[in-house]
Design an enzyme around this catalytic site. Structure first.
Site, PDB file in Angstrom:
ATOM      1  CG  ASN A  87      -8.870   8.587   3.799  1.00 49.60           C
ATOM      2  OD1 ASN A  87      -9.493   7.360   3.927  1.00 49.60           O
ATOM      3  ND2 ASN A  87      -8.849   9.599   2.923  1.00 49.60           N
ATOM      4  CB  VAL A  88      -3.458   5.218   7.208  1.00 47.32           C
ATOM      5  CG1 VAL A  88      -4.595   4.763   8.400  1.00 47.32           C
ATOM      6  CG2 VAL A  88      -3.616   4.272   6.114  1.00 47.32           C
ATOM      7  CG  HIS A 127      -9.029   4.979  11.417  1.00 45.87           C
ATOM      8  ND1 HIS A 127      -9.597   4.563  10.492  1.00 45.87           N
ATOM      9  CD2 HIS A 127      -9.412   5.115  12.461  1.00 45.87           C
ATOM     10  CE1 HIS A 127     -10.951   4.780  11.066  1.00 45.87           C
ATOM     11  NE2 HIS A 127     -10.840   5.020  12.224  1.00 45.87           N
ATOM     12  CD  GLU A 146     -21.888   3.146  -5.845  1.00 41.21           C
ATOM     13  OE1 GLU A 146     -21.478   3.462  -7.081  1.00 41.21           O
ATOM     14  OE2 GLU A 146     -23.127   2.585  -5.739  1.00 41.21           O
ATOM     15  NE  ARG A 157      -3.616  -0.023   2.836  1.00 37.24           N
ATOM     16  CZ  ARG A 157      -3.992  -0.017   3.917  1.00 37.24           C
ATOM     17  NH1 ARG A 157      -4.076  -0.718   4.922  1.00 37.24           N
ATOM     18  NH2 ARG A 157      -4.819   1.052   4.185  1.00 37.24           N
TER      19      ARG A 157
HETATM   20  C1  BV8 Z   1     -12.386   0.069  18.282  1.00 35.20           C
HETATM   21  C2  BV8 Z   1      -6.382   1.853   9.617  1.00 35.20           C
HETATM   22  C3  BV8 Z   1     -12.619  -0.599  20.465  1.00 35.20           C
HETATM   23  C4  BV8 Z   1      -5.675   0.393   9.289  1.00 35.20           C
HETATM   24  C5  BV8 Z   1      -8.737   1.351  10.063  1.00 35.20           C
HETATM   25  C6  BV8 Z   1     -19.858  -0.227  16.770  1.00 35.20           C
HETATM   26  C7  BV8 Z   1     -20.683  -0.843  15.740  1.00 35.20           C
HETATM   27  C8  BV8 Z   1     -19.934  -2.179  15.133  1.00 35.20           C
HETATM   28  C9  BV8 Z   1     -18.712  -2.180  15.247  1.00 35.20           C
HETATM   29  C10 BV8 Z   1     -17.959  -1.699  16.048  1.00 35.20           C
HETATM   30  C11 BV8 Z   1     -18.569  -0.631  16.855  1.00 35.20           C
HETATM   31  N1  BV8 Z   1     -17.592  -0.007  17.731  1.00 35.20           N
HETATM   32  C12 BV8 Z   1     -16.136  -0.684  17.153  1.00 35.20           C
HETATM   33  C13 BV8 Z   1     -16.554  -1.801  16.580  1.00 35.20           C
HETATM   34  C14 BV8 Z   1     -15.761  -2.399  15.952  1.00 35.20           C
HETATM   35  C15 BV8 Z   1     -14.520  -1.869  14.627  1.00 35.20           C
HETATM   36  C16 BV8 Z   1     -15.860  -1.593  13.573  1.00 35.20           C
HETATM   37  O1  BV8 Z   1     -16.116  -0.442  13.380  1.00 35.20           O
HETATM   38  N2  BV8 Z   1     -16.069  -2.700  12.682  1.00 35.20           N
HETATM   39  C17 BV8 Z   1     -16.825  -2.423  11.704  1.00 35.20           C
HETATM   40  C18 BV8 Z   1     -16.380  -2.916  10.403  1.00 35.20           C
HETATM   41  C19 BV8 Z   1     -18.096  -3.281  11.787  1.00 35.20           C
HETATM   42  N3  BV8 Z   1     -14.188  -0.639  15.233  1.00 35.20           N
HETATM   43  C20 BV8 Z   1     -12.885  -0.843  15.528  1.00 35.20           C
HETATM   44  O2  BV8 Z   1     -12.186  -1.902  15.677  1.00 35.20           O
HETATM   45  C21 BV8 Z   1     -12.038   0.428  15.960  1.00 35.20           C
HETATM   46  N4  BV8 Z   1     -11.481   0.218  17.275  1.00 35.20           N
HETATM   47  O3  BV8 Z   1     -13.581  -0.109  18.403  1.00 35.20           O
HETATM   48  O4  BV8 Z   1     -11.872  -0.109  19.850  1.00 35.20           O
HETATM   49  C22 BV8 Z   1     -12.001  -0.389  21.716  1.00 35.20           C
HETATM   50  C23 BV8 Z   1     -12.678  -0.107  22.842  1.00 35.20           C
HETATM   51  C24 BV8 Z   1     -11.886   0.091  24.009  1.00 35.20           C
HETATM   52  C25 BV8 Z   1     -10.542  -0.686  23.972  1.00 35.20           C
HETATM   53  C26 BV8 Z   1     -10.068  -1.389  23.030  1.00 35.20           C
HETATM   54  C27 BV8 Z   1     -10.635  -1.129  21.678  1.00 35.20           C
HETATM   55  C28 BV8 Z   1     -10.896   0.820  15.299  1.00 35.20           C
HETATM   56  C29 BV8 Z   1     -11.310   0.950  13.797  1.00 35.20           C
HETATM   57  C30 BV8 Z   1     -10.299   1.516  12.911  1.00 35.20           C
HETATM   58  C31 BV8 Z   1      -9.604   0.270  11.954  1.00 35.20           C
HETATM   59  N5  BV8 Z   1      -8.445   0.699  11.253  1.00 35.20           N
HETATM   60  N6  BV8 Z   1      -7.868   1.784   9.267  1.00 35.20           N
HETATM   61  C32 BV8 Z   1      -5.435   0.290   7.803  1.00 35.20           C
HETATM   62  O5  BV8 Z   1      -6.059   1.292   7.000  1.00 35.20           O
HETATM   63  O6  BV8 Z   1      -4.972  -0.521   7.419  1.00 35.20           O
HETATM   64  S1  BV8 Z   1     -10.438   1.418   9.356  1.00 35.20           S
HETATM   65  C33 BV8 Z   1     -10.231   1.639   7.640  1.00 35.20           C
HETATM   66  O7  BV8 Z   1     -11.437   1.049   7.056  1.00 35.20           O
HETATM   67  C34 BV8 Z   1     -10.071   2.917   6.987  1.00 35.20           C
HETATM   68  O8  BV8 Z   1      -9.509   3.876   7.782  1.00 35.20           O
HETATM   69  C35 BV8 Z   1     -11.721   3.349   7.051  1.00 35.20           C
HETATM   70  O9  BV8 Z   1     -12.079   3.823   8.264  1.00 35.20           O
HETATM   71  C36 BV8 Z   1     -12.547   1.991   6.909  1.00 35.20           C
HETATM   72  C37 BV8 Z   1     -12.636   1.836   5.350  1.00 35.20           C
HETATM   73  O10 BV8 Z   1     -13.975   2.695   5.286  1.00 35.20           O
HETATM   74  P1  BV8 Z   1     -14.114   3.614   4.239  1.00 35.20           P
HETATM   75  O11 BV8 Z   1     -12.911   4.790   4.449  1.00 35.20           O
HETATM   76  O12 BV8 Z   1     -15.441   4.145   4.352  1.00 35.20           O
HETATM   77  O13 BV8 Z   1     -13.755   2.990   2.790  1.00 35.20           O
HETATM   78  P2  BV8 Z   1     -14.758   1.922   2.087  1.00 35.20           P
HETATM   79  O14 BV8 Z   1     -13.764   1.210   1.066  1.00 35.20           O
HETATM   80  O15 BV8 Z   1     -15.336   0.982   2.989  1.00 35.20           O
HETATM   81  O16 BV8 Z   1     -15.660   2.714   1.325  1.00 35.20           O
HETATM   82  C38 BV8 Z   1     -15.167   3.787   0.198  1.00 35.20           C
HETATM   83  C39 BV8 Z   1     -16.469   4.715   0.151  1.00 35.20           C
HETATM   84  O17 BV8 Z   1     -16.069   5.717  -0.751  1.00 35.20           O
HETATM   85  C40 BV8 Z   1     -17.488   3.889  -0.677  1.00 35.20           C
HETATM   86  O18 BV8 Z   1     -18.747   4.315  -0.127  1.00 35.20           O
HETATM   87  C41 BV8 Z   1     -17.576   4.354  -2.008  1.00 35.20           C
HETATM   88  O19 BV8 Z   1     -18.749   4.408  -2.849  1.00 35.20           O
HETATM   89  C42 BV8 Z   1     -16.987   5.762  -1.854  1.00 35.20           C
HETATM   90  N7  BV8 Z   1     -16.267   6.190  -3.116  1.00 35.20           N
HETATM   91  C43 BV8 Z   1     -15.692   5.668  -4.041  1.00 35.20           C
HETATM   92  N8  BV8 Z   1     -15.031   6.578  -4.958  1.00 35.20           N
HETATM   93  C44 BV8 Z   1     -15.404   7.829  -4.606  1.00 35.20           C
HETATM   94  C45 BV8 Z   1     -16.135   7.740  -3.448  1.00 35.20           C
HETATM   95  N9  BV8 Z   1     -16.700   8.734  -2.784  1.00 35.20           N
HETATM   96  C46 BV8 Z   1     -16.373   9.999  -3.294  1.00 35.20           C
HETATM   97  N10 BV8 Z   1     -15.598  10.045  -4.470  1.00 35.20           N
HETATM   98  C47 BV8 Z   1     -15.195   9.017  -4.993  1.00 35.20           C
HETATM   99  N11 BV8 Z   1     -14.479   9.150  -6.249  1.00 35.20           N
END
Ligand code: BV8
Length: 238
Positions: A101-102, A118, A212, A68
């Site tokens: 974003n990272v 993040h 989307e 990446r």
């Molecule tokens: C934590 C770094 C707790 C690493 C990342 C509540 C409910 C459910 C689940 C949870 C909750 N609370 C916590 C959780 C668990 C979990 C979570 O959210 N799971 C989800 C998946 C169900 N969260 C965690 O684990 C977090 N930590 O909760 O700790 C805790 C508490 C106490 C003690 C200890 C721990 C940590 C979350 C962070 C993880 N790290 N990134 C790396 O990058 O390698 S997350 C990573 O994925 C990204 O940073 C980003 O956040 C995510 C990806 O999402 P998007 O950025 O939205 O990207 P995606 O591909 O999904 O979508 C792209 C979008 O762009 C699409 O909609 C598309 O249509 C659109 N698009 C495309 N082209 C364009 C466009 N838009 C505009 N213009 C364009 N041209």
């Protein structure tokens, strides 16, 4: 609709912008879910971006981040990144930029005070609490580099799933969301928490910019089905 949102931008004293991987898509950085191409297609990113996965197979996860990093180094911030940086320069203190974003592209575009929830893929830190022998500059090269005295390993300074976000940065982001007149939510699927939760706690109007549907559309005052690098320059020009 764009005219309505442009009027909201002009009227807003404090704007928060929350961005995700879609913000960098037009720069050529695949979104989080699209990043799994070639060798990495067989892996679920959420499985790779965990401490467990790193401890189970350090070189696989380290190489994924190296893959990446290679990709991101080759690209440039796009017109959307630049429009946000230019707006902040023209209107100091009116815009708070929060990103999931990272990739560092907002920072490379010149945006000040970016709240990177993040982490940063180009920084490393020790996996385990470093001892006196752990000197990152003297780490033995490898996938990943390690301390030849205690075996501690370097890992990317990003927040993995199941890990806490940096407390001060999350607190600053929550404060900004609670104080904003307008929040632009750009290029995120809105499924990862607590980042997505910021759009639900926003005090001001919420506008989603995404080609989307997203998990946050239900909380939006307006949804602009378009691309970040096309719409942001239009919405943010004075
Ligand atoms: C934590 C770094 C707790 C690493 C990342 C509540 C409910 C459910 C689940 C949870 C909750 N609370 C916590 C959780 C668990 C979990 C979570 O959210 N799971 C989800 C998946 C169900 N969260 C965690 O684990 C977090 N930590 O909760 O700790 C805790 C508490 C106490 C003690 C200890 C721990 C940590 C979350 C962070 C993880 N790290 N990134 C790396 O990058 O390698 S997350 C990573 O994925 C990204 O940073 C980003 O956040 C995510 C990806 O999402 P998007 O950025 O939205 O990207 P995606 O591909 O999904 O979508 C792209 C979008 O762009 C699409 O909609 C598309 O249509 C659109 N698009 C495309 N082209 C364009 C466009 N838009 C505009 N213009 C364009 N041209």
């Amino acid at each position: 609709m764009n005219e309505q949102v442009r009027a909201w931008v002009r009227a807003a004293r404090h704007i928060v912008v929350l961005t995700g991987a879609g913000m960098s898509a037009e720069s050529g950085v695949p979104t989080f879910r699209d990043a799994q191409t070639g060798l990495w297609a067989q892996f679920d990113p959420q499985q790779l971006a965990t401490e467990e996965a790193f401890r189970a197979n350090p070189s696989r996860v380290w190489d994924w981040y190296a893959f990446r990093r290679e990709m991101i180094i080759k690209v440039e911030p796009n017109a959307g990144h630049r429009a946000l940086a230019a707006f902040a320069r023209r209107h100091p203190g009116r815009l708070t930029l929060i990103t999931q974003n990272v990739d560092g592209l907002h920072q490379r575009a010149g945006s000040p005070g970016v709240l990177a929830l993040h982490g940063n893929i180009f920084e490393d830190k020790w996996l385990d609490t470093p001892k006196s022998c752990c000197n990152a500059h003297a780490a033995v090269a490898g996938s990943p580099p390690y301390c030849d005295r205690c075996g501690n390993m370097l890992r990317p300074n990003v927040v993995w799933f199941g890990e806490m976000l940096p407390v001060e940065i999350l607190a600053a982001a929550e404060d900004a969301a609670r104080a904003c007149d307008l929040m632009l939510v750009v290029g995120t699927s809105g499924v990862v928490y607590p980042a997505a939760g910021l759009a639900r706690t926003a005090a001001g109007k919420v506008v989603i910019i995404n080609p989307e549907p997203t998990d946050l559309d239900d909380t939006a005052d307006a949804v602009l089905p378009g691309k970040a690098a096309e719409l942001l320059p239009q919405l943010l020009e004075d």
